[in-house]
Every structure is written in structure tokens, then in C-alpha cells.
Design a protein around this motif. Structure first.
Motif, PDB file in Angstrom:
ATOM      1  N   PHE A 137       0.707  -1.349   0.079  1.00 47.27           N
ATOM      2  CA  PHE A 137      -0.192   0.060  -0.027  1.00 47.27           C
ATOM      3  C   PHE A 137       0.845   1.172  -0.055  1.00 47.27           C
ATOM      4  N   ARG A 138       2.277   1.015  -0.006  1.00 46.48           N
ATOM      5  CA  ARG A 138       3.236   2.236  -0.350  1.00 46.48           C
ATOM      6  C   ARG A 138       2.915   2.696  -1.566  1.00 46.48           C
ATOM      7  N   PHE A 139       2.376   2.071  -2.583  1.00 48.02           N
ATOM      8  CA  PHE A 139       2.362   2.564  -3.838  1.00 48.02           C
ATOM      9  C   PHE A 139       1.157   2.585  -4.694  1.00 48.02           C
ATOM     10  N   GLU A 140       1.160   3.620  -5.455  1.00 49.55           N
ATOM     11  CA  GLU A 140      -0.439   3.637  -6.297  1.00 49.55           C
ATOM     12  C   GLU A 140      -0.695   2.292  -7.121  1.00 49.55           C
ATOM     13  N   VAL A 141       0.727   2.122  -8.000  1.00 52.06           N
ATOM     14  CA  VAL A 141       0.515   0.950  -9.051  1.00 52.06           C
ATOM     15  C   VAL A 141       1.378  -0.122  -8.551  1.00 52.06           C
ATOM     16  N   ILE A 142       1.120  -1.307  -8.460  1.00 48.71           N
ATOM     17  CA  ILE A 142       1.848  -2.415  -8.489  1.00 48.71           C
ATOM     18  C   ILE A 142       1.638  -3.342  -9.504  1.00 48.71           C
ATOM     19  N   TRP A 143       2.632  -4.335  -9.855  1.00 46.42           N
ATOM     20  CA  TRP A 143       2.371  -5.202 -10.779  1.00 46.42           C
ATOM     21  C   TRP A 143       2.397  -6.710 -10.093  1.00 46.42           C
ATOM     22  N   ALA A 144       1.553  -7.584 -10.809  1.00 42.77           N
ATOM     23  CA  ALA A 144       1.636  -9.041 -10.114  1.00 42.77           C
ATOM     24  C   ALA A 144       1.830  -9.813 -11.399  1.00 42.77           C
ATOM     25  N   ALA A 145       2.229 -11.033 -11.324  1.00 40.48           N
ATOM     26  CA  ALA A 145       2.511 -12.060 -12.206  1.00 40.48           C
ATOM     27  C   ALA A 145       1.036 -12.581 -12.852  1.00 40.48           C
ATOM     28  N   ALA A 146       1.256 -12.878 -13.967  1.00 44.36           N
ATOM     29  CA  ALA A 146       0.069 -13.158 -14.754  1.00 44.36           C
ATOM     30  C   ALA A 146       0.089 -14.730 -15.173  1.00 44.36           C
ATOM     31  N   GLY A 147       0.626 -15.608 -14.290  1.00 46.19           N
ATOM     32  CA  GLY A 147       0.316 -16.999 -14.749  1.00 46.19           C
ATOM     33  C   GLY A 147       1.550 -17.665 -15.645  1.00 46.19           C
ATOM     34  N   HIS A 148       2.476 -16.774 -15.939  1.00 49.58           N
ATOM     35  CA  HIS A 148       3.674 -16.955 -16.806  1.00 49.58           C
ATOM     36  C   HIS A 148       4.893 -16.103 -16.385  1.00 49.58           C
ATOM     37  N   PRO A 149       6.100 -16.650 -16.269  1.00 49.88           N
ATOM     38  CA  PRO A 149       6.985 -15.668 -16.321  1.00 49.88           C
ATOM     39  C   PRO A 149       7.225 -14.560 -17.154  1.00 49.88           C
ATOM     40  N   ASN A 150       6.545 -14.512 -18.286  1.00 48.43           N
ATOM     41  CA  ASN A 150       6.612 -13.273 -19.397  1.00 48.43           C
ATOM     42  C   ASN A 150       5.087 -12.387 -18.806  1.00 48.43           C
ATOM     43  N   GLY A 151       4.371 -12.928 -18.143  1.00 48.67           N
ATOM     44  CA  GLY A 151       3.182 -12.175 -18.011  1.00 48.67           C
ATOM     45  C   GLY A 151       3.034 -11.483 -16.799  1.00 48.67           C
ATOM     46  N   VAL A 152       2.547 -10.298 -16.954  1.00 49.56           N
ATOM     47  CA  VAL A 152       2.231  -9.225 -15.578  1.00 49.56           C
ATOM     48  C   VAL A 152       0.927  -8.463 -15.792  1.00 49.56           C
ATOM     49  N   PHE A 153       0.362  -7.973 -14.651  1.00 51.72           N
ATOM     50  CA  PHE A 153      -0.695  -7.178 -14.915  1.00 51.72           C
ATOM     51  C   PHE A 153      -0.577  -5.976 -13.824  1.00 51.72           C
ATOM     52  N   PRO A 154      -1.114  -4.817 -14.238  1.00 52.65           N
ATOM     53  CA  PRO A 154      -1.139  -3.709 -12.890  1.00 52.65           C
ATOM     54  C   PRO A 154      -2.456  -3.379 -12.261  1.00 52.65           C
TER      55      PRO A 154
END
Length: 177
Positions: A137-154
Motif C-alpha cells: 500500500f506504499r504504492f499507487e500502482v503495483i504489478w503481479a505475475a499473470a500466470g507465466h514468467p513473461n506475464g504481468v498485470f497492473p
């Protein structure tokens, strides 16, 4: 085929885990589709570098094995922090390490691509017990893995909390000055 009989390019088929996360995000009406990175981002550092964001903005997924019943415990923590197993154990009971086979069988994802949603656990086993660390919660936007090492979502940390329905707790070691 187009009218001049030349093939039209199609989008590449993405791996099944990425597609599962994409479908889960759509079902939750999340405003951001997952992004496919050209380089793999198996670690928080690799993801931060690929995205051009701070290490803390990476919502890393850390999986443990609860000793009492072998349940998977998934902590979504800030990439610049280490999970404090003693703090976490206060919420779950004693914990053990989770190897790659265990993580894959309990989440449906390989290490380096474990998403906070879109799980595909083995039949007869529930999904992981989820926790979100408050340091995100220190950040406005974070990025998580999206089911594969090449996939992310904000997302925002608040969106992560809603998407996962996971309690927000303090489970990381104190930051070193």
C-alpha cells in the motif's frame, strides 16, 4: 484470409496459465489486461527492470506449505521485502518450504509466474490460503505475475485486495535502513 488471399496475422497463443489469469481478470471486470513481456521476469528484480518500476512495486507471490494440513499459503508481498515466516505463522500455524512441484500442483502455476488469481489446483484440493502484505500500500500502482514468467498485470493495492478477497496483514521483515 484477406480479399487478396494473403494470410492475416493472428495473435500468438499464450500459455494456459496466462490465459487463465486473463479470463479471471475479465470475469472480475479488472480494467487492465495482462501484459506479455518480451523478456522473462522470474524474479522481482527482473520484473522491475523489464517494467521500469521500483522493486517494491512488484507484487511477488511467495508460497509456503502449512505443516498441519499441507495447505498452500500464498503471500503477495512487495518485491523489496522478505516475508517473515514467524509473523505469517501467527496467522496460519507452523509453515514449511514449498518446492516447485508443490507450487505447481497447488496453484496451477510454475514458480516465477504465480498469479494472485486464476488458480488451477489439483482435483480435491482447494486453492491457496491468501494474504496481502500491507507494505504494498506504499504504492499507487503495483504489478503481479499473470500466470507465466513473461506475464504481468497492473493494479492498485486496493484492487489487489478486492480481486483476491485476502486479508491485508503485516508479514514482512522490518526494512533495513
Amino acid at each position: 484470409m484477406s480479399s487478396d488471399d494473403t494470410p492475416t496475422p493472428t495473435a500468438p497463443t499464450r500459455p494456459e496459465g496466462f490465459q487463465r489469469v486473463q479470463a479471471a481478470l475479465q470475469a472480475c471486470q479488472h480494467p487492465h489486461a495482462p501484459v506479455w513481456l518480451e523478456a522473462t521476469a522470474r524474479t522481482s528484480q527482473e520484473a522491475a527492470e523489464a517494467l521500469g518500476v521500483s522493486l517494491g512495486q512488484i507484487a511477488k507471490s511467495v508460497v509456503f506449505r502449512r505443516k498441519s494440513d499441507e495447505a498452500a499459503v500464498l503471500v503477495i508481498a512487495s518485491g523489496d521485502r522478505r516475508v517473515d515466516e514467524k509473523k505469517l505463522a501467527a496467522h496460519t500455524g507452523p509453515l514449511g518450504r514449498a518446492d516447485a512441484d508443490y507450487v505447481k500442483s497447488r496453484t496451477g502455476f510454475s514458480i516465477g509466474g504465480v498469479s494472485p488469481l486464476g488458480f488451477a489446483p489439483q482435483e480435491g484440493l482447494g486453492g491457496p490460503l491468501l494474504f496481502v502484505d500491507r507494505e504494498l500500500f506504499r504504492f499507487e500502482v503495483i504489478w503481479a505475475a499473470a500466470g507465466h514468467p513473461n506475464g504481468v498485470f497492473p493494479m492498485s493495492p486496493a484492487q489487489l485486495e478486492v480481486l483476491t478477497r485476502a486479508p491485508v496483514i503485516d508479514v514482512v521483515q522490518e526494512a533495513k535502513p
